[in-house]
Design a protein around this motif. Structure first.
Motif, PDB file in Angstrom:
ATOM      1  N   LEU A   1      -2.139  16.398  33.515  1.00  0.00           N
ATOM      2  CA  LEU A   1      -3.289  16.756  32.681  1.00  0.00           C
ATOM      3  C   LEU A   1      -3.059  18.039  31.883  1.00  0.00           C
ATOM      4  O   LEU A   1      -3.813  18.336  30.957  1.00  0.00           O
ATOM      5  N   GLN A   2      -2.024  18.794  32.233  1.00  0.00           N
ATOM      6  CA  GLN A   2      -1.719  20.018  31.484  1.00  0.00           C
ATOM      7  C   GLN A   2      -0.671  19.803  30.395  1.00  0.00           C
ATOM      8  O   GLN A   2      -0.355  20.731  29.654  1.00  0.00           O
ATOM      9  N   LEU A   3      -0.149  18.580  30.286  1.00  0.00           N
ATOM     10  CA  LEU A   3       0.871  18.325  29.266  1.00  0.00           C
ATOM     11  C   LEU A   3       0.306  18.505  27.858  1.00  0.00           C
ATOM     12  O   LEU A   3       0.961  19.096  26.988  1.00  0.00           O
ATOM     13  N   ASN A   4      -0.890  18.007  27.612  1.00  0.00           N
ATOM     14  CA  ASN A   4      -1.487  18.169  26.275  1.00  0.00           C
ATOM     15  C   ASN A   4      -1.733  19.629  25.919  1.00  0.00           C
ATOM     16  O   ASN A   4      -1.307  20.092  24.855  1.00  0.00           O
ATOM     17  N   PRO A   5      -2.443  20.408  26.781  1.00  0.00           N
ATOM     18  CA  PRO A   5      -2.621  21.834  26.462  1.00  0.00           C
ATOM     19  C   PRO A   5      -1.293  22.573  26.316  1.00  0.00           C
ATOM     20  O   PRO A   5      -1.173  23.483  25.492  1.00  0.00           O
ATOM     21  N   LEU A   6      -0.297  22.187  27.117  1.00  0.00           N
ATOM     22  CA  LEU A   6       1.013  22.818  27.015  1.00  0.00           C
ATOM     23  C   LEU A   6       1.613  22.635  25.626  1.00  0.00           C
ATOM     24  O   LEU A   6       2.290  23.522  25.094  1.00  0.00           O
ATOM     25  N   LEU A   7       1.335  21.486  25.001  1.00  0.00           N
ATOM     26  CA  LEU A   7       1.864  21.181  23.673  1.00  0.00           C
ATOM     27  C   LEU A   7       0.899  21.572  22.549  1.00  0.00           C
ATOM     28  O   LEU A   7       1.179  21.318  21.382  1.00  0.00           O
ATOM     29  N   GLY A   8      -0.219  22.189  22.940  1.00  0.00           N
ATOM     30  CA  GLY A   8      -1.199  22.576  21.932  1.00  0.00           C
ATOM     31  C   GLY A   8      -2.030  21.416  21.432  1.00  0.00           C
ATOM     32  O   GLY A   8      -2.599  21.476  20.331  1.00  0.00           O
ATOM     33  N   LEU A   9      -2.146  20.350  22.241  1.00  0.00           N
ATOM     34  CA  LEU A   9      -2.911  19.157  21.865  1.00  0.00           C
ATOM     35  C   LEU A   9      -4.245  19.151  22.605  1.00  0.00           C
ATOM     36  O   LEU A   9      -4.410  19.827  23.613  1.00  0.00           O
ATOM     37  N   PRO A  10      -5.215  18.365  22.115  1.00  0.00           N
ATOM     38  CA  PRO A  10      -6.513  18.278  22.810  1.00  0.00           C
ATOM     39  C   PRO A  10      -6.337  17.760  24.235  1.00  0.00           C
ATOM     40  O   PRO A  10      -5.512  16.881  24.502  1.00  0.00           O
ATOM     41  N   SER A  11      -7.140  18.289  25.159  1.00  0.00           N
ATOM     42  CA  SER A  11      -7.044  17.879  26.558  1.00  0.00           C
ATOM     43  C   SER A  11      -7.493  16.434  26.739  1.00  0.00           C
ATOM     44  O   SER A  11      -8.300  15.911  25.970  1.00  0.00           O
TER      45      SER A  11
ATOM     46  N   ALA B   1      -8.685  13.848  30.072  1.00  0.00           N
ATOM     47  CA  ALA B   1      -9.020  13.860  31.492  1.00  0.00           C
ATOM     48  C   ALA B   1      -8.566  12.609  32.232  1.00  0.00           C
ATOM     49  O   ALA B   1      -8.688  12.536  33.450  1.00  0.00           O
ATOM     50  N   ALA B   2      -8.067  11.613  31.510  1.00  0.00           N
ATOM     51  CA  ALA B   2      -7.646  10.352  32.140  1.00  0.00           C
ATOM     52  C   ALA B   2      -6.128  10.251  32.122  1.00  0.00           C
ATOM     53  O   ALA B   2      -5.509  10.281  31.048  1.00  0.00           O
ATOM     54  N   VAL B   3      -5.521  10.099  33.292  1.00  0.00           N
ATOM     55  CA  VAL B   3      -4.060  10.101  33.406  1.00  0.00           C
ATOM     56  C   VAL B   3      -3.442   8.939  32.637  1.00  0.00           C
ATOM     57  O   VAL B   3      -2.490   9.122  31.862  1.00  0.00           O
ATOM     58  N   LEU B   4      -3.959   7.742  32.853  1.00  0.00           N
ATOM     59  CA  LEU B   4      -3.388   6.565  32.189  1.00  0.00           C
ATOM     60  C   LEU B   4      -3.504   6.674  30.673  1.00  0.00           C
ATOM     61  O   LEU B   4      -2.550   6.379  29.935  1.00  0.00           O
ATOM     62  N   HIS B   5      -4.677   7.096  30.186  1.00  0.00           N
ATOM     63  CA  HIS B   5      -4.879   7.239  28.739  1.00  0.00           C
ATOM     64  C   HIS B   5      -3.936   8.298  28.186  1.00  0.00           C
ATOM     65  O   HIS B   5      -3.371   8.141  27.090  1.00  0.00           O
ATOM     66  N   LEU B   6      -3.757   9.375  28.947  1.00  0.00           N
ATOM     67  CA  LEU B   6      -2.854  10.447  28.504  1.00  0.00           C
ATOM     68  C   LEU B   6      -1.424   9.918  28.367  1.00  0.00           C
ATOM     69  O   LEU B   6      -0.751  10.186  27.361  1.00  0.00           O
ATOM     70  N   LEU B   7      -0.957   9.173  29.359  1.00  0.00           N
ATOM     71  CA  LEU B   7       0.413   8.676  29.327  1.00  0.00           C
ATOM     72  C   LEU B   7       0.627   7.680  28.190  1.00  0.00           C
ATOM     73  O   LEU B   7       1.721   7.602  27.615  1.00  0.00           O
ATOM     74  N   VAL B   8      -0.422   6.928  27.866  1.00  0.00           N
ATOM     75  CA  VAL B   8      -0.304   5.937  26.797  1.00  0.00           C
ATOM     76  C   VAL B   8      -0.303   6.598  25.424  1.00  0.00           C
ATOM     77  O   VAL B   8       0.454   6.216  24.522  1.00  0.00           O
ATOM     78  N   THR B   9      -1.147   7.611  25.251  1.00  0.00           N
ATOM     79  CA  THR B   9      -1.319   8.222  23.923  1.00  0.00           C
ATOM     80  C   THR B   9      -0.374   9.377  23.643  1.00  0.00           C
ATOM     81  O   THR B   9      -0.155   9.729  22.482  1.00  0.00           O
ATOM     82  N   LEU B  10       0.196   9.975  24.695  1.00  0.00           N
ATOM     83  CA  LEU B  10       1.027  11.173  24.497  1.00  0.00           C
ATOM     84  C   LEU B  10       2.195  10.946  23.538  1.00  0.00           C
ATOM     85  O   LEU B  10       2.435  11.796  22.659  1.00  0.00           O
ATOM     86  N   PRO B  11       2.951   9.842  23.633  1.00  0.00           N
ATOM     87  CA  PRO B  11       4.080   9.664  22.703  1.00  0.00           C
ATOM     88  C   PRO B  11       3.677   9.706  21.238  1.00  0.00           C
ATOM     89  O   PRO B  11       4.402  10.270  20.408  1.00  0.00           O
ATOM     90  N   SER B  12       2.515   9.141  20.920  1.00  0.00           N
ATOM     91  CA  SER B  12       2.081   9.133  19.520  1.00  0.00           C
ATOM     92  C   SER B  12       1.591  10.502  19.069  1.00  0.00           C
ATOM     93  O   SER B  12       1.542  10.796  17.862  1.00  0.00           O
ATOM     94  N   LEU B  13       1.216  11.366  20.011  1.00  0.00           N
ATOM     95  CA  LEU B  13       0.702  12.693  19.663  1.00  0.00           C
ATOM     96  C   LEU B  13       1.794  13.766  19.601  1.00  0.00           C
ATOM     97  O   LEU B  13       1.552  14.874  19.120  1.00  0.00           O
ATOM     98  N   LEU B  14       2.982  13.430  20.088  1.00  0.00           N
ATOM     99  CA  LEU B  14       4.054  14.427  20.138  1.00  0.00           C
ATOM    100  C   LEU B  14       4.363  15.067  18.781  1.00  0.00           C
ATOM    101  O   LEU B  14       4.651  16.282  18.724  1.00  0.00           O
TER     102      LEU B  14
END
Length: 517
Positions: A130-140, A142-155
């Protein structure tokens, strides 16, 4: 012992605990979705009242990783409605008070270690993810699965300055020399060093934002039938996690101080503290292991140290809030990743190859359900799975042997049609099925001795199975003798409502049972 008998030690212990709690309270407040101030006031209110009313004299309480994860889920599930989230927290506090009055706290020690291991490691991974998004300066998120799915497109949207600050924070919290960290906690070093750099260089990164330098406003809990199921389930989850988290920390405190905590009083204090947190919209929490141990090591010996820790945090909020508002979220993300790494259960991970397969399976099941489903399901499933595996092990160790005349341990057994059913081990629902299977082999038998002399315990399922067998044997004209200790004989006679034991002969030993044939 007087509350003020060790004023100097408690003062220094509380002050040291407050210094460590400050960055964690800020970070947990932001991670919860309620804001940094909510984290601080959670540490202040729970820290004070749990120390005042709790049953662990040296415990330091405040927002913790497991509780923050659930609060973040509550904020997301309830659309950020502070009134509804306050209801969840209030109800959780009430549940904990009830747990204390009903003495449920003592049962925490019976939770199998693989369940706790999978649960804690799962929470550690959740915090890290859950800290990967804030670490990259992206919006937080709260859902692990949603984060893992959307993170590649937000990189591609990564904020390099936020990433640089986060990496610097990680370097500080991971590589600060232990001797220095004992004097000044590494999370505090990260805040004190990186926040001024970010502010002076005016780096384009998200910060905590305004923290009101005043007492919090009253929040009225709200309740709607529409959200009834979500509120109750989240509240129960918070209460259970807070109970487990606090009492495990209490056990650690006992080992360090060589004292003994009162689990029921501890749950009462935690419940009161969390219920009061709800009334100001603060983040609930539990006993915090690291802060508690440091409090003890710094001289804290009584509940006064926990109260001092809360007062020091309150003074920081009232007089240093403008400085705290400039802390970058990326720095807090780095601090929380270290928290997540520390929560991982390395004790089990070091020996996983040598551990029994059943324990490893339980741990992994709880771990994956914790990360990808929810925490209360993980704990419940883990306890059920561990219980079933224990039942299987006990059943495998129970021996139910059918002996014929002239064989086994009674070579002088008279009568060609006499049989002994010998039970060595637990006679309960797990072994009763095999007992029935052996009983079906009692063909052309005139006398049956049921030997339960080596049975350590017998449950209601076994008793009913025994009664059904006796009724069947009676219909076939078979004489039944039960070799049993006096205590078991008395227990069986208490279940003689259908008069099935009237024509059964009881004997205190196998020899006397054989003599009755």
């Amino acid at each position: 012992m007087s509350l003020f008998s060790n004023l100097r030690g408690n003062l220094f212990g509380g002050l040291t605990a407050a210094v460590i709690a400050l960055p964690l309270a800020l970070a947990f407040g932001v991670a919860s979705g309620l804001g940094a101030a909510a984290g601080l006031y959670g540490a202040i209110i729970l820290g004070f009242f749990a120390a005042l009313f709790g049953g662990t004299r040296t415990q330091i309480s405040g927002p913790t990783g497991p509780m923050t994860v659930v609060v973040a889920a509550a904020v997301a599930s309830l659309g950020g409605d502070v009134g509804l989230v306050a209801t969840v927290v209030l109800l959780a506090g009430i549940f904990q008070v009830v747990f204390g009055f009903t003495r449920l706290g003592r049962f925490v020690r019976f939770i199998p270690y693989p369940v706790i291991s999978g649960f804690m490691s799962g929470i550690g991974i959740i915090i890290i993810l859950l800290q990967l998004n804030p670490l990259l300066g992206l919006p937080s998120d709260a859902a692990v699965l949603h984060l893992l799915v959307t993170l590649p497109s937000l990189l591609p949207q990564t904020n390099p300055w936020a990433l640089l600050l986060a990496l610097a924070a990680l370097a500080i919290v991971f590589f600060t020399p232990a001797r220095l960290a004992k004097v000044v906690p590494s999370p505090l070093i990260a805040l004190v060093v990186l926040t001024p750099i970010s502010a002076l260089l005016q780096l384009p990164v998200e910060t905590i934002g305004t923290i009101p330098a005043e007492l919090p406003e009253l929040v009225l809990p709200d309740f709607t039938l529409e959200h009834y199921t979500v509120i109750v389930s989240l509240a129960f989850t918070l209460a259970v996690l807070g109970t487990i988290d606090s009492l495990l920390t209490s056990i650690v405190a006992d080992s360090v101080t060589r004292t003994k905590h009162n689990p029921d009083r501890e749950l009462f204090g935690q419940g009161i503290g969390n219920a009061l947190c709800a009334l100001v919209g603060a983040v609930p929490g539990a006993g915090a292991t690291m802060r508690t141990v440091i409090n003890v090591k710094s001289g804290g010996t009584d509940r006064l140290s926990g109260m001092i820790h809360a007062v020091v945090l309150l003074l920081i909020v009232l007089f240093l809030a403008p400085l705290a508002s400039k802390i970058p979220l990326a720095v807090l993300a780095g601090i929380l990743i270290k928290v997540g790494v520390d929560i991982l259960d390395y004790r089990f991970l070091r020996v996983w190859k040598a551990s029994p397969r059943s324990d490893l399976m339980t741990m992994l099941t709880v771990f994956f359900v914790t990360v990808f489903v929810d925490l209360i399901t993980a704990v419940g499933l883990g306890i059920v799975l561990a219980s079933l595996l224990i039942v299987y092990r006990i059943t495998k160790q129970t021996q139910i042997v059918l002996e014929y005349a002239g064989t086994g341990s009674q070579p002088d057994l008279d009568g060609e049609n006499a049989r002994i059913i010998r039970i060595n081990g637990a006679f309960f629902f797990g072994s009763s099925t095999f007992f029935e299977h052996q009983a079906n082999n009692l063909l052309d038998t005139k006398t049956v001795i049921i030997d339960i002399l080596n049975v350590p315990f017998m449950d209601i399922t076994a008793i009913f199975t025994l009664k059904d067998l006796i009724e069947k044997l009676k219909k076939d004209g078979v004489k039944v003798i039960i070799a049993a200790p006096d205590a078991f004989t008395e227990k069986l006679m208490r279940f003689n409502h259908e008069k099935r034991f009237e024509n059964v002969t009881f004997a205190p030993s196998l020899q006397s049972a054989v003599a009755l044939i």
